[in-house]
Scaffold this motif. Structure first.
Motif, PDB file in Angstrom:
ATOM      1  N   LEU A  89       2.037  -4.710  13.599  1.00  0.00           N
ATOM      2  CA  LEU A  89       2.714  -4.586  12.529  1.00  0.00           C
ATOM      3  C   LEU A  89       2.013  -5.080  11.285  1.00  0.00           C
ATOM      4  N   ARG A  90       1.270  -6.236  11.458  1.00  0.00           N
ATOM      5  CA  ARG A  90       0.420  -6.771  10.398  1.00  0.00           C
ATOM      6  C   ARG A  90      -0.686  -5.853  10.166  1.00  0.00           C
TER       7      ARG A  90
ATOM      8  N   LEU B 139       9.480  -0.592   1.202  1.00  0.00           N
ATOM      9  CA  LEU B 139       9.242  -1.243   2.220  1.00  0.00           C
ATOM     10  C   LEU B 139      10.007  -0.834   3.249  1.00  0.00           C
ATOM     11  N   ARG B 140      11.188  -0.747   3.185  1.00  0.00           N
ATOM     12  CA  ARG B 140      12.161  -0.334   4.373  1.00  0.00           C
ATOM     13  C   ARG B 140      11.320   1.166   5.104  1.00  0.00           C
TER      14      ARG B 140
ATOM     15  N   GLU C 285      11.904  -2.244  -2.384  1.00  0.00           N
ATOM     16  CA  GLU C 285      12.685  -2.528  -1.408  1.00  0.00           C
ATOM     17  C   GLU C 285      12.764  -1.490  -0.477  1.00  0.00           C
TER      18      GLU C 285
ATOM     19  N   LEU D 145       1.274  -2.489   8.365  1.00  0.00           N
ATOM     20  CA  LEU D 145       1.669  -2.918   7.179  1.00  0.00           C
ATOM     21  C   LEU D 145       0.689  -3.438   6.327  1.00  0.00           C
TER      22      LEU D 145
ATOM     23  N   TRP E  21       0.486  -0.863   3.545  1.00  0.00           N
ATOM     24  CA  TRP E  21       1.595  -0.838   2.568  1.00  0.00           C
ATOM     25  C   TRP E  21       1.111  -1.989   1.473  1.00  0.00           C
ATOM     26  N   ARG E  22       0.675  -2.975   1.877  1.00  0.00           N
ATOM     27  CA  ARG E  22       0.425  -4.088   0.870  1.00  0.00           C
ATOM     28  C   ARG E  22      -0.622  -3.371  -0.371  1.00  0.00           C
TER      29      ARG E  22
ATOM     30  N   LEU F 292       8.310   0.040   6.795  1.00  0.00           N
ATOM     31  CA  LEU F 292       8.527  -0.627   8.102  1.00  0.00           C
ATOM     32  C   LEU F 292       8.992   0.008   9.165  1.00  0.00           C
ATOM     33  N   THR F 293      10.060   0.943   8.993  1.00  0.00           N
ATOM     34  CA  THR F 293      10.701   1.802   9.909  1.00  0.00           C
ATOM     35  C   THR F 293       9.481   2.892  10.343  1.00  0.00           C
TER      36      THR F 293
ATOM     37  N   ALA G  44       1.357  -8.453  15.831  1.00  0.00           N
ATOM     38  CA  ALA G  44       0.039  -8.443  15.604  1.00  0.00           C
ATOM     39  C   ALA G  44      -0.160  -7.052  14.988  1.00  0.00           C
TER      40      ALA G  44
END
Lengths: 220, 216
Positions: free
Chosen positions: B198-199, B144-145, B141, B202, B205-206, B148-149, B196
């Motif tokens: 962010l997809r 991920l945070r 988590e 990220l 990250w996946r 994301l930031t 779009a």
């Protein structure tokens, strides 16, 4: 392509359920027909599903820290400080700006060349006008004595016309005759009263003098 | 929580002027009482606001600023601004929209003042704030945070603000349009572009995130 571009501007609200029924039907109809947009929506849906809304929430410790800090700062500040802050020096600053503007305006006024304003004559011009006799008085003087030296100064006719409004002569002879009887600034036609070089007095003073003269004549 | 209700400005207005709906009347009285408490600077009033609105303010600030310490500072400033503005606020004011607007303005102002070199996400933001059921989950988590930031920091300001307000702040599109002072259509476009981008951002990250951990 245009349709895809317009649909992709609606994908975000579509995924959050923020579209109205008409827009939602339009997007879904397009997604049924367009594989690329369908893949785009599917990828965005997975991304949003992986980022829970609680991801950026504060911990219990952070929440307590913030609340305690606010309570402490609230207690430290005087009651007046909690009101919306207004600069106490706003009025003096405004007065200073006004004074600066005034000073700059006066300075610019001094820097500009002084010109007589139309309809308002300066002191020298006033003196010239005050020495100029009225047209009927000039015609009387011209009848008794011709002007000895009718020299027209350069650059003066326009100002003379402005001072004593006359009809522009239609022929050069009339103009010459009129110029010959027109007094110059440095001349004084004999028979006319000698006027002092002074600024014209306000009308109110003349009225007072006239009233005094009438009163003097009326009294035996 | 919202102060926006169909109620008169004066908290001490007679009950006859209150809306006929009992629930609305109750919310109106509650909002007026909360505002009166804020004006008296009561500790209980600010705690009530914090209990309901702090999560949204913090998430909005965290999403825009990208650092936990900055988000805490922003929360303090926003709550203090609320206390300062309480004497001039009306019970009809939407408290949520007001707080979000102040928060967004404060955060965008902070970002403008901040040096470009310091706009990257600090490693402290990776710290575990919500310990999950296991250390492994908590670490994922936090990762991920952090991702994301970092991705949010690569978005334009308007897109970042719209996404954060919608996804983490719990605001509707209409509220976001009011907060940012733009049209509803603009908000829709900003939200779609943010999602779009962010997809794409990220998607790395996946691979390096849970999937890699699962493969490992």
């Amino acid at each position: 392509v245009t349709s895809c571009r317009r649909i992709r501007n609606l994908i975000g609200p579509y995924l959050y359920g923020d579209l109205d029924s008409r827009e939602r039907d339009w997007v879904e109809a397009h997604l049924r027909a367009c594989a690329r947009c369908r893949a785009e929506v599917a990828g965005a849906q997975k991304m949003l599903a992986r980022t829970p809304e609680t991801l950026l929430r504060p911990s219990a410790e952070a929440r307590e820290r913030i609340t305690e800090a606010v309570a402490m700062r609230m207690a430290e500040e005087p009651a007046g400080e909690l009101l919306p802050r207004r600069p106490a020096w706003g009025a003096p600053r405004l007065a200073l700006a006004g004074a600066a503007t005034l000073i700059v305006g006066i300075w610019i006024g001094h820097q500009l060349p002084q010109r007589p304003v139309a309809g308002h004559a300066g002191p020298a011009r006033t003196a010239a006008i005050s020495t100029a006799p009225s047209p009927d008085r000039v015609s009387t003087a011209a009848g008794s004595q011709a002007a000895p030296n009718p020299v027209v100064p350069q650059g003066e006719p326009e100002r003379a016309h402005a001072a004593t409004p006359q009809r522009r002569p239609t022929s050069p002879d009339k103009q010459q005759a009129r110029e010959s009887v027109r007094p110059r600034q440095h001349e004084r036609i004999e028979g006319t009263p000698k006027l002092a070089l002074r600024a014209p007095e306000p009308e109110g003073i003349d009225d007072v003098r006239l009233a005094e003269a009438i009163r003097t004549e009326a009294t035996p | 929580m919202s102060l926006a209700m169909d109620c008169p400005d004066d908290p001490a207005a007679p009950l006859a002027q209150l809306p006929a709906d009992n629930a609305a009347a109750y919310r109106c009285v509650e909002a007026a009482a909360l505002l009166a408490g804020l004006r008296r600077r009561e500790d209980d009033a600010i705690r009530r606001v914090a209990a309901t609105e702090l999560d949204g303010i913090y998430a909005t600030a965290f999403g825009i600023l990208g650092r936990r310490e900055d988000a805490e500072d922003a929360c303090q400033e926003v709550l203090l601004k609320l206390l300062r503005a309480a004497p001039v606020l009306s019970p009809q004011t939407s408290l949520r929209a007001w707080l979000r607007r102040v928060c967004v303005n404060y955060c965008l102002d902070q970002r403008r003042r901040r040096r470009p070199a310091s706009q990257t996400v600090s490693t402290e933001s990776v710290s575990i704030e919500h310990p999950g059921p296991s250390p492994h989950e908590a670490a994922r988590e936090a990762e991920l945070r952090d991702a994301l930031t970092r991705a949010l920091c690569q978005l334009p300001q308007k897109q970042r603000a719209v996404f954060v307000l919608r996804h983490f702040g719990g605001c509707s599109l209409r509220e976001i349009a009011q907060i940012l002072g733009c049209a509803d259509g603009t908000v829709k476009a900003h939200l779609s572009r943010a999602v779009a981008k962010l997809r794409v951002l990220l998607s790395d990250w996946r691979i390096s995130g849970p999937e890699r951990s699962a493969r490992d």
